[in-house]
Design a protein around this motif. Structure first.
Motif, short mmCIF file in Angstrom:
data_model
loop_
_atom_site.label_atom_id
_atom_site.label_comp_id
_atom_site.label_asym_id
_atom_site.label_seq_id
_atom_site.Cartn_x
_atom_site.Cartn_y
_atom_site.Cartn_z
N TYR A 1 9.92 0.05 -8.54
CA TYR A 1 9.83 1.43 -8.05
C TYR A 1 11.21 2.06 -7.95
O TYR A 1 12.20 1.39 -7.64
N GLU A 2 11.25 3.36 -8.19
CA GLU A 2 12.50 4.12 -8.13
C GLU A 2 12.19 5.48 -7.51
O GLU A 2 11.13 6.06 -7.78
N LEU A 3 13.07 5.98 -6.66
CA LEU A 3 12.84 7.28 -6.03
C LEU A 3 12.90 8.40 -7.06
O LEU A 3 13.78 8.41 -7.92
N THR A 4 11.97 9.32 -6.97
CA THR A 4 12.04 10.54 -7.75
C THR A 4 12.89 11.55 -6.97
O THR A 4 13.31 11.28 -5.84
N GLU A 5 13.13 12.70 -7.56
CA GLU A 5 13.89 13.74 -6.85
C GLU A 5 13.14 14.16 -5.58
O GLU A 5 13.74 14.31 -4.51
N ARG A 6 11.82 14.30 -5.70
CA ARG A 6 11.00 14.63 -4.52
C ARG A 6 11.08 13.52 -3.48
O ARG A 6 11.10 13.78 -2.27
N GLY A 7 11.12 12.28 -3.95
CA GLY A 7 11.19 11.14 -3.04
C GLY A 7 12.50 11.13 -2.26
O GLY A 7 12.52 10.83 -1.06
N THR A 8 13.58 11.47 -2.93
CA THR A 8 14.89 11.54 -2.25
C THR A 8 14.90 12.63 -1.20
O THR A 8 15.39 12.43 -0.08
N HIS B 1 0.84 -1.20 0.00
CA HIS B 1 0.00 0.00 0.00
C HIS B 1 0.87 1.26 0.00
O HIS B 1 0.61 2.22 -0.73
N ALA B 2 1.94 1.25 0.82
CA ALA B 2 2.83 2.42 0.90
C ALA B 2 3.52 2.67 -0.44
O ALA B 2 3.65 3.83 -0.87
N LEU B 3 3.93 1.61 -1.11
CA LEU B 3 4.58 1.77 -2.43
C LEU B 3 3.62 2.44 -3.42
O LEU B 3 3.99 3.40 -4.10
N LYS B 4 2.40 1.94 -3.48
CA LYS B 4 1.42 2.49 -4.42
C LYS B 4 1.05 3.93 -4.06
O LYS B 4 0.93 4.80 -4.93
N GLN B 5 0.88 4.17 -2.76
CA GLN B 5 0.51 5.51 -2.29
C GLN B 5 1.60 6.52 -2.60
O GLN B 5 1.32 7.64 -3.07
N MET B 6 2.86 6.16 -2.36
CA MET B 6 3.96 7.11 -2.58
C MET B 6 4.22 7.31 -4.07
O MET B 6 4.72 8.36 -4.47
N ALA B 7 3.86 6.31 -4.88
CA ALA B 7 3.94 6.51 -6.34
C ALA B 7 2.91 7.55 -6.77
O ALA B 7 3.19 8.43 -7.58
N LYS B 8 1.70 7.47 -6.21
CA LYS B 8 0.65 8.46 -6.51
C LYS B 8 1.06 9.86 -6.06
O LYS B 8 0.70 10.86 -6.68
N GLN B 9 1.81 9.92 -4.96
CA GLN B 9 2.23 11.21 -4.40
C GLN B 9 3.46 11.79 -5.11
O GLN B 9 3.92 12.87 -4.76
N GLY B 10 4.01 11.05 -6.05
CA GLY B 10 5.17 11.54 -6.80
C GLY B 10 6.50 11.33 -6.10
O GLY B 10 7.52 11.89 -6.51
N LEU B 11 6.52 10.51 -5.06
CA LEU B 11 7.78 10.23 -4.35
C LEU B 11 8.51 9.05 -4.99
O LEU B 11 9.73 8.92 -4.87
N LEU B 12 7.75 8.18 -5.65
CA LEU B 12 8.32 7.04 -6.34
C LEU B 12 7.83 7.04 -7.79
O LEU B 12 6.71 7.45 -8.08
N HIS B 13 8.69 6.55 -8.67
CA HIS B 13 8.27 6.36 -10.06
C HIS B 13 8.06 4.86 -10.26
O HIS B 13 8.93 4.05 -9.94
#
Length: 213
Positions: free
Chosen positions: A74-81, A45-57
């Protein structure tokens, strides 16, 4: 603050790109299913949620030759980092009675430069002392918990926990200053992540619909 966000972001970052089962395997190896809410369902759930939030691609990967549904990596975006490093710093300095956030931060502390880790831990010691002072304004540990009736044992537990945390943190500072562990910029930090194909001795063995190898 949610420890699971920090744990999941930290695991994905260690791999560069990771699918859900790899993240789950890491977190079980770190024992997170014992001391946090990092159960399989909450991890996916956290992976999917953070992808929606733009923290993960989320990268859709074709199914393996043995069949099965497509796998998402999944891969971290700049915002995710940025969010990940903010959570690490906040977790190392904040003090409360819960173990999960502190434990999560310890699992990824080597992603910071050594000097910064020490500085944050010193700030943690300062905040614990500040917290203790606020608590002991109305409770004097030396007079014993009985002064407040059996409820005093709650305050007694809090103060003992804070004192133990401060002592432990000071010891960690000394170990890090003495050269322990490999931090960012010093080489490849050891993060306790299992190599591909090696069995996780701490795995729960429970199956979950999100487990796509």
């Amino acid at each position: 603050m949610s420890a699971i966000r920090l744990l999941v972001l930290g695991s994905v970052r260690q791999h560069g790109r990771a699918h859900g089962y790899q993240v789950r395997n890491d977190l079980e190896y770190w024992g997170a299913h014992e001391w946090s809410t990092a159960k399989p369902g909450s991890i996916y759930h956290a992976l999917k949620q953070m992808a929606k939030q733009g923290l993960l691609h989320a990268h859709e990967i074709a199914p393996s030759t043995v069949g099965g549904p497509p796998r998402t990596e999944y891969e971290l975006t700049e915002r995710g980092t940025e969010e990940y490093l903010r959570l690490v710093r906040e977790s190392l300095t904040s003090y409360d009675q819960k173990m999960d956030v502190k434990s999560a931060a310890l699992g990824v502390i080597v992603d910071l430069p050594r000097a910064e880790a020490v500085s944050l831990l010193r700030e943690r010691v300062r905040r614990i002392a500040e917290w203790r002072s606020a608590v002991t304004e109305n409770y004097v540990p030396e007079e014993g918990p009985e002064q407040l009736g059996h409820i005093g044992e709650i305050m007694n537990l809090w103060v003992h926990t804070a004192d133990a945390d401060a002592q432990w943190t000071q010891g960690l500072i000394e170990r890090i200053e003495g050269g322990a562990y490999t931090f960012a910029g010093e080489g490849e930090p050891f993060v306790g992540v299992l190599t591909e194909g090696r069995q996780n001795p701490y795995a729960t063995g429970e199956r979950h619909p999100g487990d796509h190898h």
